[in-house]
Write a protein that holds these residues in place. Structure first.
Motif, PDB file in Angstrom:
ATOM      1  N   THR A  79       0.823  -1.216   0.000  1.00  0.00           N
ATOM      2  CA  THR A  79       0.000   0.000   0.000  1.00  0.00           C
ATOM      3  C   THR A  79       0.856   1.264   0.000  1.00  0.00           C
ATOM      4  O   THR A  79       0.354   2.363   0.235  1.00  0.00           O
ATOM      5  N   SER A  80       2.154   1.126  -0.280  1.00  0.00           N
ATOM      6  CA  SER A  80       3.071   2.250  -0.095  1.00  0.00           C
ATOM      7  C   SER A  80       2.857   3.386  -1.089  1.00  0.00           C
ATOM      8  O   SER A  80       3.421   4.471  -0.903  1.00  0.00           O
ATOM      9  N   ALA A  81       2.070   3.159  -2.126  1.00  0.00           N
ATOM     10  CA  ALA A  81       1.726   4.286  -3.004  1.00  0.00           C
ATOM     11  C   ALA A  81       0.935   5.337  -2.248  1.00  0.00           C
ATOM     12  O   ALA A  81       0.959   6.527  -2.598  1.00  0.00           O
ATOM     13  N   HIS A  82       0.219   4.924  -1.185  1.00  0.00           N
ATOM     14  CA  HIS A  82      -0.623   5.837  -0.419  1.00  0.00           C
ATOM     15  C   HIS A  82      -0.228   5.914   1.050  1.00  0.00           C
ATOM     16  O   HIS A  82      -0.477   6.928   1.709  1.00  0.00           O
ATOM     17  N   PHE A  83       0.381   4.848   1.592  1.00  0.00           N
ATOM     18  CA  PHE A  83       0.705   4.775   3.013  1.00  0.00           C
ATOM     19  C   PHE A  83       2.218   4.687   3.188  1.00  0.00           C
ATOM     20  O   PHE A  83       2.888   3.899   2.518  1.00  0.00           O
ATOM     21  N   SER A  84       2.755   5.438   4.118  1.00  0.00           N
ATOM     22  CA  SER A  84       4.146   5.237   4.520  1.00  0.00           C
ATOM     23  C   SER A  84       4.227   4.388   5.782  1.00  0.00           C
ATOM     24  O   SER A  84       5.323   3.973   6.189  1.00  0.00           O
ATOM     25  N   ARG A  85       3.079   4.130   6.395  1.00  0.00           N
ATOM     26  CA  ARG A  85       3.014   3.284   7.593  1.00  0.00           C
ATOM     27  C   ARG A  85       1.637   2.636   7.611  1.00  0.00           C
ATOM     28  O   ARG A  85       0.621   3.331   7.610  1.00  0.00           O
ATOM     29  N   ASN A  86       1.600   1.299   7.611  1.00  0.00           N
ATOM     30  CA  ASN A  86       0.316   0.590   7.597  1.00  0.00           C
ATOM     31  C   ASN A  86       0.476  -0.699   8.388  1.00  0.00           C
ATOM     32  O   ASN A  86       0.733  -1.768   7.837  1.00  0.00           O
ATOM     33  N   PHE A  87       0.370  -0.571   9.714  1.00  0.00           N
ATOM     34  CA  PHE A  87       0.500  -1.709  10.615  1.00  0.00           C
ATOM     35  C   PHE A  87      -0.869  -2.044  11.200  1.00  0.00           C
ATOM     36  O   PHE A  87      -1.600  -1.156  11.646  1.00  0.00           O
ATOM     37  N   ARG A  88      -1.176  -3.322  11.197  1.00  0.00           N
ATOM     38  CA  ARG A  88      -2.407  -3.796  11.855  1.00  0.00           C
ATOM     39  C   ARG A  88      -2.019  -4.808  12.917  1.00  0.00           C
ATOM     40  O   ARG A  88      -1.326  -5.792  12.653  1.00  0.00           O
ATOM     41  N   HIS A  89      -2.470  -4.538  14.151  1.00  0.00           N
ATOM     42  CA  HIS A  89      -2.229  -5.442  15.276  1.00  0.00           C
ATOM     43  C   HIS A  89      -3.548  -6.101  15.657  1.00  0.00           C
ATOM     44  O   HIS A  89      -4.567  -5.422  15.804  1.00  0.00           O
ATOM     45  N   VAL A  90      -3.515  -7.412  15.819  1.00  0.00           N
ATOM     46  CA  VAL A  90      -4.647  -8.143  16.386  1.00  0.00           C
ATOM     47  C   VAL A  90      -4.265  -8.528  17.805  1.00  0.00           C
ATOM     48  O   VAL A  90      -3.281  -9.246  18.021  1.00  0.00           O
ATOM     49  N   LEU A  91      -5.002  -8.024  18.783  1.00  0.00           N
ATOM     50  CA  LEU A  91      -4.754  -8.331  20.183  1.00  0.00           C
ATOM     51  C   LEU A  91      -6.023  -8.964  20.750  1.00  0.00           C
ATOM     52  O   LEU A  91      -6.997  -8.271  21.051  1.00  0.00           O
ATOM     53  N   TRP A  92      -6.010 -10.287  20.856  1.00  0.00           N
ATOM     54  CA  TRP A  92      -7.177 -11.062  21.296  1.00  0.00           C
ATOM     55  C   TRP A  92      -6.953 -11.364  22.775  1.00  0.00           C
ATOM     56  O   TRP A  92      -6.079 -12.141  23.143  1.00  0.00           O
TER      57      TRP A  92
END
Length: 785
Positions: free
Chosen positions: A509-522
């Motif tokens: 997604t780096s054409a639009h995002f310079s940082r794109n982290f998703r954390h799942v914390l269950w």
């Protein structure tokens, strides 16, 4: 014991043992066939065993009765009126094969010969005619792999009853119709036009291994078959180990953990074809086939992506998958090869609950499967639930599955952040959720490849549960050209009632995002989805969610219901949803927007999906969204705790409280200064911190740290490490610690009590006491789970 049975058992045992052998190439020399009646999948030992089962078991008797009735029906149909479409020829030939082997009635054998003869009379066995118009012309297609499997079983079954002239006609017809075009397109160096990843990875496997099964059948009658089979077996090892291509933006066939590069249904086509070929070789050739060391893990991939349900059991369906697809045929063939794992039968039963008494489309309806499989009513036929870990982390493919139990109707979440191309959609960071037997938060699915919506919608980011920026995430061209910057899942942890996954979708997604982290914390019964995002300019972020059943805004959440299953999707940050009045009355809060998509496998039907839209256009945003399954609703209380430099969430469940903090100083916005912060009562540099307390307790009963080097409370150091780590510490009756980070580095933790009982990443911890309440450890493998 008969010679046939001795040979069969020896072959099966050798097939089972070599699964874990190192890669080798056979020595040169003529391969020697095993001869006899129905050597491939229908030999004397299997038939004798099935006759005994039919006499003793009503379920086996029902299968045989249905099979014979179908065979008798086919006898009455003129051969010229039987459709020989490759996707259905097995359902025509196999009932006739079993009837012939069970009764010795030559009418069945003659019908099989007539059908094979009609195939051999064709000028071409190719059925995908558009391929013949390509430049260069494609002379083979997927159907040839199916024809190879069906021809091989049928020829093996009737070979002993044929005259030499009849054998020659069928062998020559198969060589001309299947072997020559497949070798010319996929194997022969003088003419080959394809590579291991043409059309993805399933075409090569299905076409070549399917052709190879037929080669095993004609080995006694075709002098060239031995060399051709060696060619297939050696090339097959390369298919297993294919590592992809950076220049062409292609992915490996498998990762080191056994994940297959495409979806479950294409994985079954590829692995199922390989296993059917392997079984034919094991039964029909005296030399064992080449080993496949990754095969057990590859079969576990099906199990880890299964969702057991009281109704229809489903599978994870990222990409061009289908939620009802499964790997039963592959596991059934592995069973026939001697891999008698009870969880294989358990899995097969999930997707074939009625035993398939009259259905010729499942593994209990095709004789080459059910002759070897114990039926549910026979001893051991029910199998047993897996003893595998509840979670699976496929590092190389960017794919993870998490569940709270192997029981039916449990909660399961899957997340993907990997490679985009072909059957893999632009879905970096997307997740799906199952609960109480239903898919609730879903993948949009797919459609016919010819439908314009396939490329325009189903494969694109907006069809998945991701965050978009100004309506965009991954470039649309990636689904065709591939992503040179694939997503990844660099970390997963599970312990003490906490599951954690880090998904990095920045690359694709780096054409639009310079940082794109998703954390799942269950955490226990609540799942937090934490998104840390930065765009390259101010704009509108939207958090997308696709749902099954019905969905409506209710009490600050999107309430999703499907039958007895329900989940609340509750935005917490950057703002909550309004809980009263009209959305226009609360311009400062999150907006819920309805968007138009398409039904899975039905682009003629429009469906609604949803977007959480923050009030402000911005360059940087943090989403924290709680997924609250039905069993936790009304019992668990969730409260926002915003701070000047942190976002906090309190989860109260009876006498237990868990505080979760996201450190805003640790999001990469500062450099050359550490992310020192006060999170609740803790001084720390952790990116994420979660602590769980029992009511009135002064010390936490468990701690989760993400990317932190210390935790302090006043003058007391609770945890320290010079390098940042991820860890879960359980201070309960059975003290346990899970940690990931720099290997061979020191760490120190508050740890009262006997250190001899402590385990680290599932093993006895090797540490030294430092006073009465601390332990010094050297830790850890960087990818420790």
């Amino acid at each position: 014991m008969s010679l046939s049975l001795k040979r069969r058992l020896a072959g099966l045992l050798s097939g089972a043992l070599i699964l874990a052998a190192p890669l080798t190439v056979h020595a040169e020399g003529e391969l020697q066939p095993r001869t006899g009646r129905g050597v491939i999948d229908f030999d004397d030992a299997l038939i004798a065993n099935f006759k005994a089962r039919v006499a003793a078991n009503a379920e086996a008797r029902s299968l045989w009765t249905a099979n014979k009735a179908e065979a008798d029906r086919l006898l009455a149909v003129p051969t010229g009126k039987i459709s020989l479409n490759p996707r259905g020829t097995n359902e025509i030939l196999e009932p006739l094969i079993l009837a012939w082997r069970m009764t010795d009635d030559r009418r069945y054998e003659q019908k099989i010969y007539e059908i094979l003869s009609a195939l051999c009379d064709r000028p071409t066995w190719e059925t995908d005619l558009p391929l013949t118009k390509r430049d260069p012309v494609w002379r083979s297609d997927l159907g040839m792999g199916m024809y190879g499997q069906d021809f091989g079983r049928a020829y093996s079954a009737i070979r002993d009853a044929l005259t030499p002239e009849q054998r020659r006609k069928l062998v020559d017809g198969y060589v001309k119709g299947v072997v020559e075009p497949v070798r010319a397109d996929w194997l022969d160096p003088a003419t080959r036009i394809h590579t291991l990843d043409t059309m993805g990875h399933n075409w090569w496997a299905h076409i070549v291994f399917g052709m190879g099964l037929g080669l095993v059948a004609i080995l006694p009658d075709e002098p060239r078959a031995s060399a051709w089979l060696r060619e297939v077996d050696a090339a097959g090892q390369e298919w297993w180990s294919y590592g992809g291509s950076d220049l062409e933006t292609k992915i490996p066939t498998f990762d080191a953990d056994g994940a297959y590069s495409e979806s479950i249904n294409y994985g079954e086509l590829a692995l199922g074809s390989y296993l059917q070929y392997r079984r034919a070789w094991t039964e029909g050739v005296t030399t064992p086939p080449a080993p496949a060391p990754l095969l057990p893990k590859a079969l576990d991939f099906f199990i880890h992506n299964a969702y057991p349900a009281s109704g229809t059991s489903l599978s994870v369906n990222f990409g061009d998958g289908n939620p009802e697809a499964n790997g039963s045929p592959a596991l059934a063939t592995a069973w026939a090869l001697g891999e008698h794992r009870p969880d294989y039968l358990w899995y097969i039963r999930l997707y074939n609950e009625d035993g398939g008494k009259t259905d010729l489309h499942n593994v209990y309806g095709l004789p080459h499967f059910f002759l070897s499989l114990p039926l549910p009513s026979e001893p051991g036929g029910q199998g047993a639930a897996p003893k595998l870990p509840l979670d699976a982390w496929y590092r190389g493919m960017g794919w993870a599955t998490l569940r709270n139990a192997w029981d039916k109707d449990a909660t399961m979440l899957a997340i993907r952040s990997g490679f985009t191309w072909n059957h893999n959609h632009a879905d970096a960071g997307s997740f799906i959720l199952f609960d109480r037997g239903q898919p609730l938060l879903i993948d949009s699915g797919n459609s016919s490849y010819a439908a314009p919506e396939y490329d325009a919608y189903y494969r694109q980011s907006v069809a998945h549960n991701v965050v978009t920026f100004n309506g965009e995430a991954e470039p649309k061209e990636d689904t065709y050209l591939g992503s040179q910057l694939p997503g990844k899942i660099p970390l997963m942890m599970d312990g003490a009632g906490i599951k954690y996954v880090l998904a990095d979708a920045t690359g694709p997604t780096s054409a639009h995002f310079s940082r794109n982290f998703r954390h799942v914390l269950w955490i226990d019964d609540v799942i937090l989805i934490i998104d840390d995002l930065k765009a390259r300019e101010p704009g509108q972020f939207e958090w997308l969610i696709h749902t099954a059943g019905t969905a409506k805004a209710q009490d600050g959440a999107l309430h999703v219901v499907d039958g007895a299953a329900a989940v609340d999707v509750r935005p917490l940050y950057p703002q909550p949803l309004p809980t009263a009045g009209l959305a226009t009355d609360y311009p400062e809060l999150m907006h819920l927007e309805e968007k138009q998509g398409y039904q899975d496998h039905d682009p003629r039907t429009r469906v609604v999906y949803y977007a959480f839209a923050p009030a402000d256009r911005t360059e940087r945003v943090k989403f924290i969204t709680a997924l609250i399954p039905e069993r936790a609703q009304g019992r668990v209380k969730i409260t926002r705790m915003p701070g000047p430099d942190s976002l906090g969430v309190r989860i109260e469940d009876g006498d237990k409280t868990t505080d979760v903090y996201l450190n805003l100083k640790a999001d990469g916005s500062i450099r050359h200064r550490n992310a020192n912060n006060r999170l609740g009562v803790w001084d720390t540099d952790a990116y994420l911190l979660a602590t769980t307390y029992e009511k009135d307790a002064s010390q936490p009963e468990r701690v989760f740290v993400a990317d932190g080097s210390y935790m302090r409370q006043g003058n007391r150091v609770f945890y320290t490490s010079l390098s940042k780590r991820f860890l879960i510490a359980d201070y309960g009756a059975k003290p346990q610690l899970w940690a990931s980070g720099q290997a061979g580095a020191a760490m120190s933790l508050y740890w009262p009590g006997a250190s001899s009982a402590l385990t680290l990443n599932g093993q006895a911890a090797q540490g030294a006491r430092d006073g009465d309440s601390r332990i010094e450890l050297t830790c850890c493998a960087a990818d420790a789970q």
